[in-house]
Motif scaffolding. Structure first.
Motif, PDB file in Angstrom:
ATOM      1  N   GLU A   2       0.826  -1.198   0.000  1.00  8.24           N
ATOM      2  CA  GLU A   2       0.000   0.000   0.000  1.00  8.24           C
ATOM      3  C   GLU A   2       0.867   1.258   0.000  1.00  8.24           C
ATOM      4  O   GLU A   2       0.577   2.234  -0.692  1.00  8.24           O
ATOM      5  N   ARG A   3       1.954   1.256   0.771  1.00  6.46           N
ATOM      6  CA  ARG A   3       2.847   2.415   0.810  1.00  6.46           C
ATOM      7  C   ARG A   3       3.567   2.607  -0.529  1.00  6.46           C
ATOM      8  O   ARG A   3       3.756   3.734  -0.972  1.00  6.46           O
ATOM      9  N   LEU A   4       3.953   1.499  -1.134  1.00  9.74           N
ATOM     10  CA  LEU A   4       4.596   1.596  -2.456  1.00  9.74           C
ATOM     11  C   LEU A   4       3.624   2.134  -3.495  1.00  9.74           C
ATOM     12  O   LEU A   4       4.010   2.852  -4.425  1.00  9.74           O
ATOM     13  N   SER A   5       2.362   1.788  -3.346  1.00  9.04           N
ATOM     14  CA  SER A   5       1.347   2.256  -4.285  1.00  9.04           C
ATOM     15  C   SER A   5       1.073   3.744  -4.104  1.00  9.04           C
ATOM     16  O   SER A   5       0.896   4.478  -5.075  1.00  9.04           O
ATOM     17  N   SER A   6       1.040   4.200  -2.849  1.00  5.00           N
ATOM     18  CA  SER A   6       0.736   5.616  -2.586  1.00  5.00           C
ATOM     19  C   SER A   6       1.939   6.511  -2.795  1.00  5.00           C
ATOM     20  O   SER A   6       1.796   7.682  -3.150  1.00  5.00           O
ATOM     21  N   GLN A   7       3.139   5.974  -2.582  1.00  4.04           N
ATOM     22  CA  GLN A   7       4.372   6.738  -2.779  1.00  4.04           C
ATOM     23  C   GLN A   7       5.345   5.886  -3.602  1.00  4.04           C
ATOM     24  O   GLN A   7       6.282   5.301  -3.064  1.00  4.04           O
ATOM     25  N   PRO A   8       5.115   5.801  -4.909  1.00  2.00           N
ATOM     26  CA  PRO A   8       5.942   4.925  -5.753  1.00  2.00           C
ATOM     27  C   PRO A   8       7.413   5.335  -5.710  1.00  2.00           C
ATOM     28  O   PRO A   8       7.734   6.531  -5.708  1.00  2.00           O
ATOM     29  N   PRO A   9       8.317   4.353  -5.671  1.00  2.00           N
ATOM     30  CA  PRO A   9       9.750   4.675  -5.742  1.00  2.00           C
ATOM     31  C   PRO A   9      10.112   5.219  -7.117  1.00  2.00           C
ATOM     32  O   PRO A   9       9.361   5.075  -8.081  1.00  2.00           O
TER      33      PRO A   9
END
Length: 387
Positions: free
Chosen positions: A78-85
């Motif tokens: 979920e964090r990767l989706s909201s703040q993509p690298p």
């Protein structure tokens, strides 16, 4: 060889090490990109550590356990989706609780695939292989899209430049006629201005015609009508077309005796090849020079050669030919107009027949352009819009 970084995230040290050992010497050959892929692995024991390493090491593939101490694998997704690298990462969710609900939740949050515990090294490698292939294909597609945009920008920039010069010339003469009619002191001067305007508009018309032709070829939408064509007849017509300009400059045009050569081809395509070659041979010749057109058959291929006694080119100049918008620019060619597309069109048409183009040239002595065509390849037109 491509190297992909894999981050293994699992709270069980034994599981992390087993995955690292399985992938340590794993090499994958991807036919889609024609290269081998090897893997560099790192590991994390928690979701927090995984997020920190993702930001620091930018892995390409994330093998992510569902159940982790602290934040869970789904929370990481979920964090990767909201703040993509900055660098996209493909995630494979690993879990011992392989339910449909878990799989759906993982996919919705951005996971690429799902791997159920326990799994064998073969199952691990199969999943990594599928993920790596998808990743490399996506990257290649992005690279091609970027190259396409860059080429389109370059093409439009060159086209704008090629059209701007003749338009400026025509506009300049028309402004003089409109705003300074007193400057036109005689009918001869007026006729000269009109003649130069017509020359420039003819240059633009030729450029537009060549652009349409090259667009049809590259788009695969060119309609082709393959029939038996008489090469000698087309060559004689091309010579006759170029004769008026040649006579004005006392250039001799000669067509060597042609054997009975019939080719299964699109007549218009062969006309374009011969007309462009002969027209260029006259255009870049010296006054009082000579153009020799020869057609022969050897090794099962038809060869069209056009030689001139013109200005010739250096090796550096010939290396640039057959590309779009290439015109040799020097003191001797300054007054010669052209679209810079003719030789590129010839090269692309020759490719329809399994052929190629070549040139031999000596500065100050002349050039010989040769186009070879394979009669049997003219029938292979399923990708070129043949009717």
């Amino acid at each position: 060889m491509e190297k992909l970084r894999i981050l293994v995230t699992d709270d069980e040290p034994g599981m992390r090490m087993a995955v690292v050992r399985s992938l340590r010497d794993f090499r994958l050959h991807l036919e889609v990109i024609g290269e081998d892929v090897v893997f560099e692995t790192d590991n994390a024991g928690s979701g927090e550590e995984a997020l920190e390493k993702i930001n620091r090491m930018a892995p390409d593939i994330l093998l992510l356990d569902h159940k982790l101490p602290g934040i869970s694998g789904l929370d990481v997704l979920e964090r990767l989706s909201s703040q993509p690298p900055k660098t996209p990462v493909l995630t494979v969710m690993i879990t011992a609780y392989a339910s449909l609900e878990t799989a759906v939740s993982a996919i919705k949050k951005g996971a690429f695939d799902f791997l159920a515990k326990p799994f064998t090294p073969a199952e691990l490698k199969a999943t990594v292989s599928k993920t790596a292939e998808n990743l490399m294909v996506s990257r290649q597609a992005r690279r091609l899209a970027l190259e396409k945009r860059q080429l389109r920008f370059q093409f439009i920039s060159v086209l704008a430049h090629e059209l701007k010069s003749p338009l400026n010339a025509v506009e300049g003469y028309l402004r003089i006629m409109q705003d300074q009619p007193e400057a036109v002191k005689s009918k001869e001067m007026l006729d000269g201005m009109i003649g130069r305007c017509l020359t420039r508009t003819e240059q633009m018309r030729k450029l537009i015609v060549d652009l349409l032709e090259i667009t049809r070829i590259e788009s695969g939408q060119k309609r082709r009508d393959l029939t038996g064509v008489n090469i000698e007849e087309i060559a004689r017509r091309a010579v006759e077309t170029a004769l008026p300009e040649a006579m004005q400059r006392q250039i001799t045009l000669e067509l060597k005796p042609v054997p009975q050569v019939s080719l299964q081809a699109d007549r218009e395509e062969i006309e374009i090849i011969l007309n462009n070659l002969i027209s260029n041979a006259v255009k870049y010749n010296r006054d009082g020079g000579k153009v020799l057109v020869a057609i022969s058959v050897s090794d099962g291929k038809v060869r069209i050669s056009v030689s001139d006694t013109g200005i010739g080119m250096t090796a550096e100049e010939t290396a640039m030919l057959f590309n779009e918008f290439v015109r040799i620019k020097n003191e001797k060619t300054r007054g010669i107009l052209g679209s810079g597309l003719g030789l590129s069109i010839i090269r692309k048409l020759a490719a329809f027949y399994g052929g190629e183009c070549s040139v031999q040239s000596t500065p100050g002595q002349g050039s010989t352009f040769t186009v070879s065509l394979d009669p049997s390849s003219g029938m292979e037109s399923k990708d070129n819009g043949t009717k």
